[in-house]
Write an enzyme that holds these catalytic residues in place. Structure first.
Site, PDB file in Angstrom:
ATOM      1  NE  ARG A   1     -30.452  22.588 -31.071  1.00  0.00           N
ATOM      2  CZ  ARG A   1     -29.652  21.699 -31.832  1.00  0.00           C
ATOM      3  NH1 ARG A   1     -29.431  21.282 -30.242  1.00  0.00           N
ATOM      4  NH2 ARG A   1     -28.848  22.127 -32.559  1.00  0.00           N
TER       5      ARG A   1
ATOM      6  NE  ARG B   1     -31.361  16.769 -31.348  1.00  0.00           N
ATOM      7  CZ  ARG B   1     -30.545  17.883 -32.201  1.00  0.00           C
ATOM      8  NH1 ARG B   1     -31.297  17.903 -33.179  1.00  0.00           N
ATOM      9  NH2 ARG B   1     -31.696  18.131 -31.617  1.00  0.00           N
TER      10      ARG B   1
ATOM     11  CG  ASN C   1     -19.382  13.967 -25.175  1.00  0.00           C
ATOM     12  OD1 ASN C   1     -19.781  13.247 -25.782  1.00  0.00           O
ATOM     13  ND2 ASN C   1     -18.909  15.171 -25.798  1.00  0.00           N
TER      14      ASN C   1
ATOM     15  CG  HIS D   1     -14.405  15.357 -28.268  1.00  0.00           C
ATOM     16  ND1 HIS D   1     -15.402  14.745 -28.861  1.00  0.00           N
ATOM     17  CD2 HIS D   1     -13.101  15.495 -28.399  1.00  0.00           C
ATOM     18  CE1 HIS D   1     -14.948  15.593 -30.079  1.00  0.00           C
ATOM     19  NE2 HIS D   1     -14.194  15.912 -29.868  1.00  0.00           N
TER      20      HIS D   1
ATOM     21  CG  ASP E   1     -19.537  23.308 -19.425  1.00  0.00           C
ATOM     22  OD1 ASP E   1     -19.111  22.686 -21.465  1.00  0.00           O
ATOM     23  OD2 ASP E   1     -18.513  23.568 -19.095  1.00  0.00           O
TER      24      ASP E   1
ATOM     25  N   GLY F   1     -21.064  24.435 -22.898  1.00  0.00           N
ATOM     26  CA  GLY F   1     -20.091  24.561 -24.084  1.00  0.00           C
ATOM     27  C   GLY F   1     -20.229  23.451 -24.442  1.00  0.00           C
ATOM     28  CB  THR F   2     -18.457  22.697 -28.733  1.00  0.00           C
ATOM     29  OG1 THR F   2     -20.306  24.102 -28.996  1.00  0.00           O
ATOM     30  CG2 THR F   2     -18.914  21.575 -29.176  1.00  0.00           C
ATOM     31  CG  ASP F   3     -16.359  17.949 -27.840  1.00  0.00           C
ATOM     32  OD1 ASP F   3     -17.752  17.474 -26.371  1.00  0.00           O
ATOM     33  OD2 ASP F   3     -16.602  18.149 -28.379  1.00  0.00           O
TER      34      ASP F   3
HETATM   35  C1  GAR Z   1     -16.494   7.957 -31.149  1.00  0.00           C
HETATM   36  O1  GAR Z   1     -15.351   7.572 -31.207  1.00  0.00           O
HETATM   37  C2  GAR Z   1     -16.896   8.562 -29.906  1.00  0.00           C
HETATM   38  O2  GAR Z   1     -15.831   9.687 -29.290  1.00  0.00           O
HETATM   39  C3  GAR Z   1     -17.036   9.630 -30.829  1.00  0.00           C
HETATM   40  O3  GAR Z   1     -17.786   9.421 -31.540  1.00  0.00           O
HETATM   41  C4  GAR Z   1     -17.833   8.010 -31.849  1.00  0.00           C
HETATM   42  C5  GAR Z   1     -18.480   7.021 -32.079  1.00  0.00           C
HETATM   43  O4  GAR Z   1     -18.938   5.473 -31.792  1.00  0.00           O
HETATM   44  N1  GAR Z   1     -18.215  11.329 -30.541  1.00  0.00           N
HETATM   45  C6  GAR Z   1     -17.637  12.429 -31.020  1.00  0.00           C
HETATM   46  O5  GAR Z   1     -17.092  12.346 -31.913  1.00  0.00           O
HETATM   47  C7  GAR Z   1     -19.171  13.175 -29.900  1.00  0.00           C
HETATM   48  N2  GAR Z   1     -18.133  14.396 -30.853  1.00  0.00           N
HETATM   49  P1  GAR Z   1     -19.463   4.138 -31.108  1.00  0.00           P
HETATM   50  O6  GAR Z   1     -21.202   4.654 -31.491  1.00  0.00           O
HETATM   51  O7  GAR Z   1     -19.121   3.515 -32.007  1.00  0.00           O
HETATM   52  O8  GAR Z   1     -19.135   4.792 -29.540  1.00  0.00           O
END
Ligand code: GAR
Length: 223
Positions: free
Chosen positions: A71, A97, A113, A115, A147, A149-151
């Site tokens: 990774r 990722r 990010n 979410h 950071d 952590g995860t989200d």
């Molecule tokens: C979005 O809804 C984004 O919030 C989510 O993936 C989708 C991507 O859509 N991200 C996550 O879930 C990250 N944990 P897009 O490719 O159309 O922008």
């Protein structure tokens, strides 16, 4: 970040459709985001995000994570590509990722990010499915700094949407996505304007409008 007078350079990392990438590209071209996209990096061959970048005339790189055993090696390759394109701010836009220490330390507090939940509820995979399973009546999206952590990083912007009785994962995700396309450009713009101050877990935004009377309830409180 950027030397005075030069627009902030963004590196957008995406894995899928790239609709958030598109909202960022459009914001930069239209002037609502005082920044430009220097490179788009995608880890999934054939992802629509790559075609969106190419259509916008932005360098588009496919860095397939599956060719790296470690990774960390992959993360260093990401760092090298971002540096090569003079990126100031990294925007994860549906990049599926986890971000490792190499990228985190190279771009400390310079990775955003988006979410599809009102964090800290429902971090990780399948956020919209988690929200429906939990029976929440209000869902939404969050733009946050990344950071270790995860989200879990400091939150810049959140937007809420109602959950309806007939919602499926698809209909709710679609409603949330509309708000994502508003929030992400706005968050980048606030950072680019130097209006964001990070104070531990809390983020202060200078000049942000505040209306204490505005609420969202679901179902609506009509009486
Ligand atoms: C979005 O809804 C984004 O919030 C989510 O993936 C989708 C991507 O859509 N991200 C996550 O879930 C990250 N944990 P897009 O490719 O159309 O922008």
């Amino acid at each position: 970040m950027s030397p005075a007078g030069t627009p902030l350079r963004l590196g957008v990392l995406a894995s899928g459709s790239g609709s958030n990438l598109q909202s960022i590209l459009d914001g930069c071209v239209g002037g609502s985001i005082p920044a430009r996209v220097g490179v788009v990096i995608c880890n999934v061959p054939g992802a629509r995000a790559l075609r969106r970048a190419e259509a916008a005339g932005v360098p588009a790189l496919l860095l397939d994570h599956r060719v790296h055993r470690a990774r960390d090696d992959y993360d260093w390759e990401l760092v090298a590509a971002l540096r090569k394109h003079d990126v100031d701010l990294v925007c994860l836009a549906g990049f599926m990722r986890l971000i490792g220490p190499a990228l985190l330390s190279s771009f400390h507090n310079k990775i955003l990010n988006i979410h599809p939940s009102l964090l800290p509820s429902f971090p990780g995979m399948h956020a919209v499915r988690q929200a429906l399973a939990a029976g929440v009546r209000v869902a939404g999206c969050t733009v946050h700094l990344v950071d270790e952590g995860t989200d879990t990083g400091p939150i810049l912007i959140q937007a809420a949407v109602p959950v309806f009785d007939g919602d499926t994962e698809e209909t709710l995700a679609e409603r949330i996505l509309v708000q994502e396309h508003r929030c992400y450009p706005r968050a980048i713009s606030l950072l680019a304007q130097g209006r964001v101050q990070i104070d531990g877990r809390r983020v202060r935004i200078s000049g942000a409008a505040a209306d204490a009377a505005r609420t969202l309830s679901s179902p609506e409180l009509l009486d």
